[in-house]
Scaffold this active site. Structure first.
Site, PDB file in Angstrom:
ATOM      1  N   CYS A  86       3.093  -3.676  13.069  1.00  0.00           N
ATOM      2  CA  CYS A  86       4.002  -3.675  11.918  1.00  0.00           C
ATOM      3  C   CYS A  86       5.452  -3.529  12.399  1.00  0.00           C
ATOM      4  CB  CYS A  86       3.590  -2.609  10.908  1.00  0.00           C
ATOM      5  SG  CYS A  86       4.352  -2.854   9.273  1.00  0.00           S
ATOM      6  N   HIS A 193      -1.360  -4.563   9.772  1.00  0.00           N
ATOM      7  CA  HIS A 193      -1.843  -3.299  10.316  1.00  0.00           C
ATOM      8  C   HIS A 193      -3.227  -3.498  10.924  1.00  0.00           C
ATOM      9  CE1 HIS A 193       1.269  -0.435   9.027  1.00  0.00           C
ATOM     10  NE2 HIS A 193       1.454  -1.278   8.023  1.00  0.00           N
ATOM     11  N   GLU A 195      -4.971  -1.383  12.440  1.00  0.00           N
ATOM     12  CA  GLU A 195      -5.820  -0.211  12.175  1.00  0.00           C
ATOM     13  C   GLU A 195      -6.365  -0.179  10.754  1.00  0.00           C
ATOM     14  OE1 GLU A 195      -1.800   0.959  10.726  1.00  0.00           O
ATOM     15  OE2 GLU A 195      -2.617  -0.265  12.353  1.00  0.00           O
TER      16      GLU A 195
END
Length: 213
Positions: A86, A193, A195
């Site tokens: 990001c 993102h 994650e």
């Protein structure tokens, strides 16, 4: 044993980025520990470096003080693989234009600017949610094994513009082309993102941990 380092610079998503790295590392059977640190000496000695990011470009850039920015430059110049997530990816650009002009790392061409075209088309900012990743199979090791219908989870109002096509690994569509994965040499980044991107994110993280640029 050199660690996989998640850089702590008062940014967001540190714990979740580290957890994704630990999950991917465990799945691969890698012995390297995953650590969260703001110690420049540990960054310089890292096996791999992950720079998460959440918030404004200028604030994230300012958080890289106390020798962290120099450590990042030194380690990656020596060949240590780097993954920006990001705003961590956005910092790879020449500059950011969020609220004020802020120098970036200058590792890739382009600047980070508000997604005005998306807003002009009536699309909501921030761009938040799942978007399909457009990439060419075999173009880069980071996309190895991804589904043709792979999606990433995005949360941002600013994106890379005036990029070098040679740096673009994958893109998304949101009021125009949005660079989603960029890479140059041993430095790479994702606008979405990793994650938060479930199976796709874990695959990309695993690909990064195995990547030999």
């Amino acid at each position: 044993m050199k660690p996989i380092v998640v850089i702590d610079y008062n940014g967001g998503n540190l714990a979740s980025a580290a957890q994704a790295a630990r999950r991917a590392s465990a799945d691969l059977g890698l012995p390297n520990p995953v650590v969260i640190t703001g110690d420049p000496a540990v960054v310089r000695d890292a096996e791999r470096i992950i720079l998460p990011g959440q918030g404004a470009f200028a604030n994230c850039a300012a958080g890289l003080h106390g020798g962290l920015r120099a450590a990042l430059d030194d380690a990656t110049a020596a060949g240590t693989p780097f993954l920006g997530i990001c705003v961590g990816m956005q910092l790879m650009a020449e500059r950011g234009l969020e609220h004020e002009e802020t120098p970036g790392f200058g590792w890739i061409d382009g600047e980070i600017a508000r997604m005005d075209q998306a807003a002009a088309e009536g699309l909501r900012l921030p761009h938040m949610g799942w978007n399909r990743l457009d990439y060419r199979a075999g173009m880069h090791p980071l996309t190895e094994g991804l589904s043709p219908d792979a999606h990433g989870y995005f949360v941002h109002s600013y994106a890379l513009r005036n990029w070098n096509p040679a740096d673009l690994v994958a893109s998304a569509e949101y009021g125009g082309v949005v660079p989603a994965i960029v890479a140059r040499g041993n430095r790479c980044g994702t606008q979405f993102h990793v994650e938060k991107s479930q199976r796709t994110g874990l695959r990309i993280m695993a690909n990064f941990l195995l990547w030999q640029p």
